[in-house]
Design an enzyme around this catalytic site. Structure first.
Site: not given
Length: 432
Positions: A143, A238, A271
């Site tokens: 994702y 990612d 994050k």
């Protein structure tokens, strides 16, 4: 006693679609009532009923120090007093960029943005602009945010292009997105053979935290790097989830230890670098990053990019996790948790497999760790739901979905780990 979580959920559903602002929070996968957080501190949060939970999602990864770390709180409080947002550059943006680059050798320049989705979307635009190509590879089960071109499911045959998995995404938007099976070298080689000259980039979660926890094998990652280099495509890591979470140098450093000279071309971060504030980034070599406006033709902008409060939070977080021994301690703690859960499951005859890296972990109700999304899907969903609610009832909060990773923070104590394992063993007794 009135369940205030339920009262709030009923109220929320009147004004917010599904009662939540991000779908997994709705507990649709596991059933039951979401826990509305009242406050959090250290390794815990308290829900609307005042019940304390040991928190293993940590805002889905950012809270690597735990909630409310004193140094981070102090930095944010100072920043708030100086101003919320300026729409103009600040020195702290430079400091955060320098701190990120100091630990990620593949990056010479970095652009700050506000979310992982924004960073991933911008990295793909940059890859396309830098290469002059349109097509991209992603992997089933990875994702990369909810940008239209990435909301794709796998095709049924080898190296087929995907179809949208969300309403509102026209098929022509994803016609250039090629979806392959994770860890499948044969499929990867076939895709490059068929489409190599047209591929702008290959985007991958090096440790896929949206399949729970699935590592890219070293041979697979090595082949990704080789094929991208051979065909002129950019390898995009990612690391929104893994960045500064699995290692101080992020997941790419883990692979560099196994593959000499290994580096991705572009890296997407989020994050942890925001410490819980909305902040993300993407970066890479100077020659590629200078394709970005205002220097180059690839446009990207954001009113809140480099927000002064978010950068203060992120900078304070990176300072703490850069201290000697931090990751060694965090990794050992996470390994002890996974080992304890594995032993507890074995003692009760429950099929179980777990893995971890740094402060990130995952487990499956399967006898062996899966290597791709198809294998992950074989995990026992009803039993996981029973495990989830059993732990929740005992004050342990893990992700309310079978396919999400978990996170340990520096604030988790040995007692927290022991209490978690003891709670899990009680629930495992009920699964057979």
């Amino acid at each position: 006693m009135t369940d205030r979580n339920q009262t709030l959920f009923d109220r929320a559903r009147n004004v917010i679609p599904g009662g939540v602002n991000s779908p997994v929070r709705a507990f649709r996968a596991v059933g039951g009532t979401p826990r509305f957080v009242q406050r959090a501190q250290g390794a815990y949060f308290w829900d609307a009923n005042g019940k304390r939970h040991i928190d293993y999602i940590g805002s889905w990864g950012p809270m690597i120090l735990g909630h409310g770390h004193p140094a981070v709180v102090e930095a944010v409080q100072r920043a708030v007093l100086e101003g919320f947002s300026y729409g103009a550059p600040t020195e702290r943006e430079i400091e955060l960029a320098e701190a990120i680059l100091a630990h990620v050798p593949s990056m010479q320049m970095v652009r700050l943005v506000s979310s992982g989705t924004e960073a991933g979307m911008s990295a793909i635009r940059l890859a396309r602009g830098a290469t002059g190509r349109s097509k991209l590879i992603k992997f089933e089960g990875c994702y990369h945010g909810h940008a239209d071109a990435l909301l794709v499911k796998a095709g049924s045959g080898l190296a087929t292009f995907g179809n949208p998995t969300s309403a509102g995404v026209p098929p022509e938007v994803v016609q250039h997105t090629l979806v392959l099976e994770y860890n499948n070298i044969e499929q990867l080689e076939e895709a490059f053979k068929l489409h190599g000259p047209e591929l702008a980039c290959l985007m991958i979660e090096p440790i896929a935290g949206n399949m729970n926890f699935v590592r890219a094998s070293v041979p697979f990652m090595k082949r990704c790097r080789e094929l991208c280099s051979q065909h002129g495509a950019l390898l995009v890591f990612d690391e929104v989830m893994t960045g500064f979470r699995v290692d101080l140098g992020s997941a790419q450093n883990v692979y560099a230890q196994a593959i000499p000279g290994f580096q991705p071309d572009l890296t997407v971060l989020g994050k942890v670098i925001g410490g819980g504030m909305p902040l993300a980034a993407f970066g890479g070599p100077r020659a590629i990053m200078e394709q970005m406006a205002p220097l180059g033709p690839v446009y990207q902008a954001g009113t809140l990019s480099g927000n002064p409060v978010a950068t203060a939070c992120g900078l304070a977080t990176l300072k703490e996790i850069s201290k000697p021994g931090f990751f060694a301690d965090l990794s050992a703690k996470t390994q002890r948790l996974v080992a304890g859960l594995t032993q507890a499951a074995a003692a009760e005859g429950v099929a179980f497999s777990g893995d971890s890296q740094g402060g990130m972990f995952g487990f499956f109700l399967l006898p062996e760790l899966p290597h791709n999304y198809g294998q992950v899907m074989k995990s026992d969903s009803p039993r996981f739901n029973k495990l989830f609610h059993g732990l929740l009832d005992r004050g342990v909060y893990i992700a309310p979905a079978l396919y999400e990773a978990g996170f340990v923070s520096a604030a988790h104590s040995e007692q927290d780990l022991a209490d978690t394992v003891a709670a899990a063993r009680e629930v495992f007794k009920t699964l057979n």
